[in-house]
Enzyme design. Structure first.
Site, mmCIF file in Angstrom:
data_model
loop_
_atom_site.group_PDB
_atom_site.id
_atom_site.type_symbol
_atom_site.label_atom_id
_atom_site.label_comp_id
_atom_site.label_asym_id
_atom_site.label_seq_id
_atom_site.Cartn_x
_atom_site.Cartn_y
_atom_site.Cartn_z
ATOM 1 N N GLY A 14 71.012 66.404 61.401
ATOM 2 C CA GLY A 14 72.590 66.145 61.910
ATOM 3 C C GLY A 14 72.206 64.576 62.869
ATOM 4 N N PHE A 15 73.076 64.290 63.340
ATOM 5 C CA PHE A 15 73.274 63.096 64.111
ATOM 6 C C PHE A 15 72.248 63.179 65.422
ATOM 7 C CE2 PHE A 15 75.893 61.145 67.721
ATOM 8 C CZ PHE A 15 75.029 59.780 67.735
ATOM 9 N N ILE A 16 72.696 64.104 66.247
ATOM 10 C CA ILE A 16 71.726 64.167 67.485
ATOM 11 C C ILE A 16 70.421 64.717 66.923
ATOM 12 C CG2 ILE A 16 71.297 65.264 69.733
ATOM 13 C CD1 ILE A 16 74.601 65.034 70.231
ATOM 14 N N GLY A 40 75.014 67.507 58.100
ATOM 15 C CA GLY A 40 73.833 66.453 58.392
ATOM 16 C C GLY A 40 73.441 66.085 56.890
ATOM 17 N N LEU A 80 70.841 73.160 67.559
ATOM 18 C CA LEU A 80 71.928 72.089 67.328
ATOM 19 C C LEU A 80 72.700 72.514 66.095
ATOM 20 C CD1 LEU A 80 70.117 70.831 69.564
ATOM 21 C CD2 LEU A 80 70.365 68.522 68.353
ATOM 22 N N ALA A 121 72.764 73.709 72.167
ATOM 23 C CA ALA A 121 73.580 72.727 72.354
ATOM 24 C C ALA A 121 75.049 73.279 72.139
ATOM 25 C CB ALA A 121 73.715 71.678 71.047
ATOM 26 N N TYR A 153 87.110 75.391 67.770
ATOM 27 C CA TYR A 153 85.738 74.941 68.078
ATOM 28 C C TYR A 153 85.217 75.290 69.553
ATOM 29 C CZ TYR A 153 82.071 71.468 68.500
ATOM 30 O OH TYR A 153 80.967 70.804 68.789
ATOM 31 N N LYS A 157 82.172 77.942 70.411
ATOM 32 C CA LYS A 157 81.204 77.388 71.170
ATOM 33 C C LYS A 157 81.323 78.109 72.407
ATOM 34 C CE LYS A 157 78.362 74.843 70.002
ATOM 35 N NZ LYS A 157 77.150 74.764 69.407
#
Ligand code: UDP
Length: 324
Positions: A14-16, A40, A80, A121, A153, A157
């Site tokens: 993924g991005f991070i 991702g 993540l 995360a 979301y 989380k």
């Protein structure tokens, strides 16, 4: 020669995640990535694809055959992998619930067998509708009702956070929760709703920058390598275990100002176009007016404060973002 320590990164494509993987490899670790490529992209790991210290299993965490084996030797886990992005959340709430709940449970369960430290995360979304000028880790959380898919979301989380704390309490698992605020930089895609890559792409094409609502809602944008630095330092900090930390920048800007800033910095001919929320997302959509972290706790435990200025963030991201 001593064998290098193994670190697991779920969502490593993924991005991070991909920036974190590069960083851990550069620090001399072996890195095992589990990613189902739902949001991702394998391309994100292009720069390290040939590194012999990188292992990848392209599977959902709960179905990864490699993960139990890796977990037996792992030094730490960064979890993540998650369904992210406001647009995706509004479009596919079943997927979001499933991905965020089941996959986290699978990671915690496996990690608990060997007491492998986990950094989970989480997200600033868990602060929900709170109107505070600055969010603190100990604040009450005000989440909207299930009739609004957006809150799926935040709620999923937040349940992950509770689950992590439950594993800490009942099974003695060393866990750290990082509530990540808006993070931006190279490889972030605008496909799932994120504003900065969209603005940059539009500005480069001299197309209108679509600002949702009145544009006076504010955010703080953190450079992805600052976020990664904070995560790495938290994972290293034994005193941080069992606790929740905000991770993000404190430089606040309205979305309308952001649009104008991007246009100016990139020397674009674009104009700003206002788009009502109901058209941008769905009727009844609720946006958050402000979202600024208090990061005193992060600074106290890790000595690190994200500081990359927004102009630099915009310019660096634009330089790395390929035209599409
Ligand atoms: N936004 C916007 N135009 C876009 C995408 C997003 O004006 O093309 C707004 C969005 O409504 C929100 C802010 O930009 O107020 C940040 O959106 P993003 O999805 O990047 O992050 P989040 O809402 O999770 O903070």
């Amino acid at each position: 020669m001593k064998r290098k320590e193994l670190i697991i990164v779920t969502g490593g494509a993924g991005f991070i995640g991909s920036h974190l993987v590069e960083r851990l490899l550069a620090d001399g670790f072996r890195v095992a990535v589990v990613d189902d490529l739902s949001t991702g992209r394998l391309d994100n790991l292009q720069t390290v694809a040939r590194d012999p210290c990188l292992m990848i299993d392209l599977a959902p965490v709960s179905r990864s055959r490699a993960l139990p084996r890796w977990m037996r030797q792992a030094h730490a886990v960064y979890h993540l992998a998650a369904a992210v992005g406001v647009e995706l959340v509004v479009r596919a709430p079943i997927h979001v619930c499933r991905a965020n709940l089941h996959e986290t449970e699978a990671v915690l369960e496996l990690a608990a067998l060997r007491q492998v430290p986990v950094l989970l995360a989480s997200t600033s979304e868990v602060y929900g509708r709170s109107a505070r000028a600055e969010f603190r880790e100990e604040d009450d959380l005000i989440i909207g009702p299930p009739s609004h898919a957006r809150w799926t979301y935040a709620c999923s989380k937040l349940m992950d956070e509770f689950l992590a704390m439950a594993y800490a309490q009942e099974r003695g698992l060393p866990v750290i929760v990082a509530r990540i605020f808006n993070t931006v930089g190279p490889r972030q895609t605008g496909r799932y709703g994120m504003v900065l890559p969209r603005f940059i792409e539009a500005a480069k094409n001299n197309a209108p920058l679509k600002v949702y609502g009145d544009g006076r809602q504010t955010r703080c944008f953190c450079w992805v390598l600052d976020t990664v630095e904070a995560l790495v330092r938290l994972q290293r900090c034994a005193q941080a275990r069992g606790q929740v930390f905000n991770v993000g920048s404190t430089e606040e800007i309205s979305i309308l100002q952001l649009a104008r800033r991007v246009i100016r910095l990139l020397g674009s001919q674009s104009r700003v176009e206002r788009v009502p929320y109901a058209r941008a997302y769905a009727p009844g959509f609720e946006d958050l007016r402000r979202r600024r972290p208090r990061i005193a706790k992060l600074v106290r435990y890790t000595g690190f404060r994200p500081r990359t200025p927004l102009d630099e963030i915009i310019l660096r991201t634009a330089a790395a973002q390929s035209p599409s």
